[in-house]
Design a protein around this motif. Structure first.
Motif, mmCIF file in Angstrom:
data_model
loop_
_atom_site.group_PDB
_atom_site.id
_atom_site.type_symbol
_atom_site.label_atom_id
_atom_site.label_comp_id
_atom_site.label_asym_id
_atom_site.label_seq_id
_atom_site.Cartn_x
_atom_site.Cartn_y
_atom_site.Cartn_z
ATOM 1 N N GLY A 1 0.763 -1.114 0.147
ATOM 2 C CA GLY A 1 0.072 -0.014 0.101
ATOM 3 C C GLY A 1 0.805 0.976 -0.011
ATOM 4 N N ILE A 2 1.923 1.122 0.882
ATOM 5 C CA ILE A 2 2.889 2.434 0.963
ATOM 6 C C ILE A 2 3.547 2.769 -0.652
ATOM 7 C CG2 ILE A 2 5.033 3.100 1.795
ATOM 8 C CD1 ILE A 2 4.220 1.830 4.325
ATOM 9 N N ALA A 3 3.950 1.391 -1.146
ATOM 10 C CA ALA A 3 4.596 1.515 -2.534
ATOM 11 C C ALA A 3 3.678 1.982 -3.446
ATOM 12 C CB ALA A 3 5.181 0.391 -2.930
ATOM 13 N N SER A 4 2.271 1.710 -3.455
ATOM 14 C CA SER A 4 1.516 2.198 -4.478
ATOM 15 C C SER A 4 1.072 3.541 -4.044
ATOM 16 C CB SER A 4 0.014 1.191 -4.369
ATOM 17 O OG SER A 4 -1.193 1.769 -4.921
ATOM 18 N N GLN A 5 1.058 3.923 -3.080
ATOM 19 C CA GLN A 5 0.844 5.538 -2.674
ATOM 20 C C GLN A 5 2.071 6.323 -3.186
ATOM 21 O OE1 GLN A 5 0.546 6.673 1.458
ATOM 22 N NE2 GLN A 5 -1.079 8.009 0.989
ATOM 23 N N ALA A 6 2.942 5.904 -3.084
ATOM 24 C CA ALA A 6 4.294 6.569 -3.430
ATOM 25 C C ALA A 6 4.301 6.776 -4.980
ATOM 26 C CB ALA A 6 5.544 5.719 -2.978
ATOM 27 N N ARG A 7 4.068 5.637 -5.554
ATOM 28 C CA ARG A 7 3.799 5.592 -7.181
ATOM 29 C C ARG A 7 3.013 6.588 -7.543
ATOM 30 N NH1 ARG A 7 4.578 0.077 -6.743
ATOM 31 N NH2 ARG A 7 2.102 -0.460 -6.823
ATOM 32 N N SER B 1 1.787 9.272 -5.886
ATOM 33 C CA SER B 1 2.290 10.654 -5.830
ATOM 34 C C SER B 1 3.163 10.957 -6.813
ATOM 35 C CB SER B 1 2.955 10.687 -4.071
ATOM 36 O OG SER B 1 1.886 10.351 -3.458
ATOM 37 N N ALA B 2 4.117 10.026 -7.274
ATOM 38 C CA ALA B 2 5.194 10.452 -8.087
ATOM 39 C C ALA B 2 4.589 10.805 -9.509
ATOM 40 C CB ALA B 2 6.042 9.272 -8.200
ATOM 41 N N GLN B 3 3.390 10.138 -9.773
ATOM 42 C CA GLN B 3 2.610 10.306 -10.877
ATOM 43 C C GLN B 3 2.036 11.608 -11.046
ATOM 44 O OE1 GLN B 3 0.320 6.863 -11.338
ATOM 45 N NE2 GLN B 3 1.964 5.411 -12.116
ATOM 46 N N ALA B 4 1.620 12.018 -9.829
ATOM 47 C CA ALA B 4 0.653 13.354 -9.554
ATOM 48 C C ALA B 4 1.964 14.412 -9.844
ATOM 49 C CB ALA B 4 0.064 13.381 -8.250
ATOM 50 N N ARG B 5 2.868 14.181 -9.219
ATOM 51 C CA ARG B 5 3.876 15.319 -9.451
ATOM 52 C C ARG B 5 4.341 15.531 -10.836
ATOM 53 N NH1 ARG B 5 5.826 12.808 -4.451
ATOM 54 N NH2 ARG B 5 7.420 11.753 -5.698
ATOM 55 N N LEU B 6 4.648 14.410 -11.298
ATOM 56 C CA LEU B 6 5.104 14.583 -12.738
ATOM 57 C C LEU B 6 4.094 15.324 -13.730
ATOM 58 C CD1 LEU B 6 7.028 10.945 -13.513
ATOM 59 C CD2 LEU B 6 7.845 13.377 -13.450
ATOM 60 N N ARG B 7 2.732 14.720 -13.545
ATOM 61 C CA ARG B 7 1.702 15.408 -14.203
ATOM 62 C C ARG B 7 1.617 16.971 -13.905
ATOM 63 N NH1 ARG B 7 -1.249 10.619 -13.060
ATOM 64 N NH2 ARG B 7 -2.075 11.503 -11.194
ATOM 65 N N THR C 1 14.373 14.603 -13.320
ATOM 66 C CA THR C 1 12.680 14.766 -13.150
ATOM 67 C C THR C 1 12.049 15.447 -14.410
ATOM 68 O OG1 THR C 1 12.721 14.632 -10.765
ATOM 69 C CG2 THR C 1 10.940 15.322 -11.753
ATOM 70 N N LEU C 2 12.739 16.349 -14.953
ATOM 71 C CA LEU C 2 12.406 17.561 -15.988
ATOM 72 C C LEU C 2 12.469 16.548 -17.365
ATOM 73 C CD1 LEU C 2 11.586 20.013 -17.124
ATOM 74 C CD2 LEU C 2 14.094 20.299 -17.346
ATOM 75 N N ARG C 3 13.657 15.624 -17.411
ATOM 76 C CA ARG C 3 13.743 14.870 -18.573
ATOM 77 C C ARG C 3 12.350 13.809 -18.763
ATOM 78 N NH1 ARG C 3 20.034 13.821 -18.436
ATOM 79 N NH2 ARG C 3 20.838 15.856 -19.239
ATOM 80 N N GLU C 4 11.979 13.424 -17.594
ATOM 81 C CA GLU C 4 10.956 12.336 -17.691
ATOM 82 C C GLU C 4 9.526 13.038 -18.282
ATOM 83 O OE1 GLU C 4 10.121 9.456 -14.492
ATOM 84 O OE2 GLU C 4 11.782 10.171 -13.467
ATOM 85 N N SER C 5 9.189 14.169 -17.673
ATOM 86 C CA SER C 5 8.283 15.187 -17.913
ATOM 87 C C SER C 5 8.316 15.520 -19.410
ATOM 88 C CB SER C 5 7.946 16.321 -17.314
ATOM 89 O OG SER C 5 7.522 15.944 -15.694
ATOM 90 N N LEU C 6 9.367 15.837 -19.881
ATOM 91 C CA LEU C 6 9.607 16.184 -21.150
ATOM 92 C C LEU C 6 9.510 15.258 -22.185
ATOM 93 C CD1 LEU C 6 12.684 18.514 -21.004
ATOM 94 C CD2 LEU C 6 10.517 19.328 -21.621
ATOM 95 N N LYS C 7 9.835 13.978 -21.919
ATOM 96 C CA LYS C 7 9.463 12.822 -22.631
ATOM 97 C C LYS C 7 8.118 12.447 -22.942
ATOM 98 C CE LYS C 7 13.793 10.322 -21.730
ATOM 99 N NZ LYS C 7 14.441 9.153 -21.010
#
Length: 242
Positions: A5-11, A13-19, A56-62
């Motif tokens: 559950g913690i890992a899922s929440q972390a993923r 959160s990471a996706q939300a930050r990238l969006r 992080t920037l490069r991930e979003s640019l891709k």
């Protein structure tokens, strides 16, 4: 909370930050009034302006490159991408094809949207259509009739007919959506085939649409376009077993 559950929440959160970062990059493009083909700031400048690390920037640019927002030219830099609906077309085509293996909802919805677009816009297309454009529409009909007489399918000629019908509108988005539909429709034909007994009738339907357009009867043209899509729905029902 469990480890999974913690890992899922972390993923999440990471996706939300990238969006959020992707949205920030698009906002920066708009705020700086950049246009298609204009260069973006360098990675270092973007990272500093947005307060993020370069990885992080490069991930979003891709992601933005895949969405057709940013164009990355290795060795030259990053640019605002020109108008390109390939990503939209590919995504919608995949969803439509995937649905054909299940309930068919997306494929049927795509037909509904296409039907509404064509029947709703045909009047405007007729208002703007030149005599040479009308002649080109008839050329597509003649091609379909010739192929039908030879017992050959005419998916490409059919697509050309609809494209030519709405070319007078000069609407790039509409043309792209029409292309999406035909990608899905081609797959339907691959999976169920096209009955030779239906070819002449289908060509005649297109002849009828053309005649309504040539005669300047907007209501009849819209009605015949609507009826035309009933046949396409039937083919989708065949694929999904309804």
């Amino acid at each position: 909370m469990s480890t999974s559950g913690i890992a899922s929440q972390a993923r999440f959160s990471a996706q939300a930050r990238l969006r959020a970062l992707q949205s920030d990059i698009m906002d920066l493009i708009l705020e700086r009034e950049l246009d298609a083909g204009d260069p973006l700031p360098t990675e270092n400048e973007l990272a500093a302006a947005l307060g993020v690390g370069r990885n992080t920037l490069r991930e979003s640019l891709k992601v933005l490159q895949a969405l057709g927002v940013v164009e990355i030219r290795h060795g030259f830099g990053m640019f605002v991408a020109p108008s390109n609906f390939d990503a939209l077309a590919d995504g919608m085509t995949f969803r439509g094809r995937l649905s054909l293996r299940h309930k068919g909802d997306e494929a049927l919805e795509l037909v509904d949207v296409r039907q509404a677009l064509e029947s709703g816009l045909i009047g405007g297309a007729m208002d703007s259509m030149t005599s040479s454009q009308l002649a080109a529409v008839e050329e597509s009909v003649v091609r379909m009739e010739e192929l039908a007489a030879a017992g050959q399918t005419f998916v490409e000629a059919d697509a050309e007919f609809h494209r030519r019908l709405f070319e007078p509108l000069n609407n790039a988005l509409l043309v792209s959506l029409l292309a999406v539909f035909w990608k899905v429709y081609r797959q339907i034909n691959v999976e169920v085939g096209a009955g030779a007994e239906d070819l002449t009738e289908t060509a005649a339907v297109h002849r009828g649409i053309y005649e309504a357009v040539a005669g300047g009867d907007k209501a009849l043209a819209a009605e015949r376009l609507n009826r035309h899509f009933d046949g396409i729905r039937h083919r989708i029902y065949e694929v999904i077993g309804k």
